[in-house]
Scaffold this active site. Structure first.
Site, PDB file in Angstrom:
ATOM      1  N   LYS A 117      23.257  25.767 -43.132  1.00 43.03           N
ATOM      2  CA  LYS A 117      23.667  27.050 -43.704  1.00 43.03           C
ATOM      3  C   LYS A 117      23.187  28.187 -42.825  1.00 43.03           C
ATOM      4  CE  LYS A 117      22.712  29.902 -47.714  1.00 43.03           C
ATOM      5  NZ  LYS A 117      22.011  30.039 -48.949  1.00 43.03           N
ATOM      6  N   LYS A 169      18.364  26.011 -42.865  1.00 36.48           N
ATOM      7  CA  LYS A 169      18.829  27.306 -43.353  1.00 36.48           C
ATOM      8  C   LYS A 169      18.274  28.402 -42.459  1.00 36.48           C
ATOM      9  CE  LYS A 169      18.834  30.385 -47.366  1.00 36.48           C
ATOM     10  NZ  LYS A 169      18.470  30.568 -48.779  1.00 36.48           N
TER      11      LYS A 169
HETATM   12  C1  PBG Z   1      18.479  32.491 -51.879  1.00 34.31           C
HETATM   13  C2  PBG Z   1      19.809  32.156 -51.386  1.00 34.31           C
HETATM   14  C3  PBG Z   1      20.574  32.899 -50.483  1.00 34.31           C
HETATM   15  C4  PBG Z   1      21.790  32.257 -50.368  1.00 34.31           C
HETATM   16  C5  PBG Z   1      21.745  31.133 -51.179  1.00 34.31           C
HETATM   17  N1  PBG Z   1      20.500  31.069 -51.791  1.00 34.31           N
HETATM   18  C6  PBG Z   1      20.290  34.172 -49.813  1.00 34.31           C
HETATM   19  C7  PBG Z   1      19.079  34.312 -49.023  1.00 34.31           C
HETATM   20  O1  PBG Z   1      18.465  33.345 -48.577  1.00 34.31           O
HETATM   21  O2  PBG Z   1      18.711  35.475 -48.844  1.00 34.31           O
HETATM   22  C8  PBG Z   1      22.931  32.749 -49.529  1.00 34.31           C
HETATM   23  C9  PBG Z   1      24.273  32.372 -49.957  1.00 34.31           C
HETATM   24  C10 PBG Z   1      25.373  33.200 -49.441  1.00 34.31           C
HETATM   25  O3  PBG Z   1      25.197  34.144 -48.630  1.00 34.31           O
HETATM   26  O4  PBG Z   1      26.494  32.918 -49.860  1.00 34.31           O
HETATM   27  N2  PBG Z   1      17.467  31.600 -51.603  1.00 34.31           N
END
Ligand code: PBG
Ligand code: ZN
Length: 323
Positions: free
Chosen positions: A245, A192
């Site tokens: 992601k 991520k």
């Molecule tokens: C939070 C989380 C995020 C997303 C999923 N879980 C945002 C972040 O890490 O700030 C992003 C999902 C999206 O943008 O659709 N842990």
């Protein structure tokens, strides 16, 4: 005349026959935002078609999801009360625990996956317990165990830790196994990146950090070798499904992880990726439906077995032929 490559493009029939990649409705996981309270159905301004629901308003949405043939939802909770540790996230009566119970009772066929993180629950919006201005890995893992146990007791089918804490899959696996929940698989947010594409989500989930950013826990966009190490760690710690992601700026990483590991791979087609296509579509600048399908196909062709996407309902309508 010499036989060229156009032979196999001559008719719709031959194109259908030689097509290499196919999307199915069962590829999709649909994210849902559940807000604590009553009478809430609020559209996210930057994500047309996506709403925050309170549980008393969500029945029609779930019915539509099931009728379209979508088999899995990924739940994000927005609590009424936030604190420094995000303690509402492990309240047995907390918003996500109630949502899990509600969905499993009323839509038992739907696979319920719960996000495991703290940013929606903390007053500061970071993904764990702060120590100074950084998130403390050890303290956050202690609370992660509590959150996951509360979700498991509520009847969750799968958990998906998104906070990018080191060893989080190992800790969750241990906590679940110790408490008789060996059957609950973990989808790791293995790779991520710290991405600007999460912008609209943070409005949707009310989870923007109040100071700083997430670069001390999420990955640097420039790194590919590190992605392999992250994925390897999740494999070693007991993840059932890996994830990359966001999806679109990281298609090379999706392919690489797919080639290296023998686990199912999910890709998260994130909020900003959705918003861009919706915005251009609404302006009449692109053919939204075709760009959506081409994008999802590209993610699958890159190597994703599973696509987490806000387009799940729209794409299902196209695939079902009743758009
Ligand atoms: C939070 C989380 C995020 C997303 C999923 N879980 C945002 C972040 O890490 O700030 C992003 C999902 C999206 O943008 O659709 N842990
Ligand atoms: Zn988070």
């Amino acid at each position: 005349m010499e036989l060229g490559l156009r032979e196999n493009r001559k008719t719709a029939e031959i194109r259908d026959a030689v097509r290499e990649t196919h999307l199915h409705v069962s590829d999709f996981i649909y994210p849902l935002f559940i807000e604590e309270g009553a009478n809430i159905k609020k559209e996210i301004i930057s994500m047309p078609g996506i709403f925050r629901y309170s549980l008393d308003q969500i029945n029609d949405e779930l019915k539509e999801v099931v009728d379209l043939g979508i088999k899995s939802v990924l739940l994000f909770g927005i609590p009424l009360h936030k604190d420094a540790e995000g303690s509402e996230s492990w309240n047995d009566k907390g918003v996500i625990q109630e949502a899990i119970r509600y969905i499993k009772k009323n839509f038992p066929a739907l696979q319920v996956i719960a996000d495991v993180c703290f940013c929606e629950y903390t007053s500061h919006g970071h993904c764990g317990v702060l120590c100074g201005h950084d998130v403390d890995n050890t303290l956050t893992l202690v609370n992660t165990r509590k959150q996951v146990l509360a979700q498991a007791k509520a009847g969750v089918d799968m958990v998906a830790p998104s906070g990018m804490m080191d060893f989080v899959v190992r800790e969750i696996r241990d906590e679940l196994d110790k408490n008789g929940f060996q059957h609950i698989p973990i989808m790791g947010y293995s790779v991520k990146y710290a991405s600007a594409y999460y912008g609209p989500f943070r409005d949707a989930a009310d989870s923007a950090p109040s100071f700083g950013d997430r670069r001390t826990y999420q990955m640097d966009s420039a790194n590919r070798l590190e992605a392999i190490k992250e994925a390897q760690a999740d494999v070693d710690e007991g993840a059932a499904i890996l994830m990359v992601k966001p999806a679109l700026a990281y298609l090379d990483v999706i392919r690489e992880v797919k080639n290296k590991f023998n686990l199912p791979l999910a890709a998260y087609n994130v909020s900003g990726e959705y918003s861009m296509i919706k915005a251009a579509g609404r302006n009449g600048w692109i053919d939204e439906e075709r760009v959506m399908m081409e994008t999802l196909l590209g993610i699958k062709r890159a190597g994703a077995d599973i696509i987490i996407t806000y387009f799940a309902k729209d794409a299902a309508r196209v695939l079902n032929g009743n758009n």
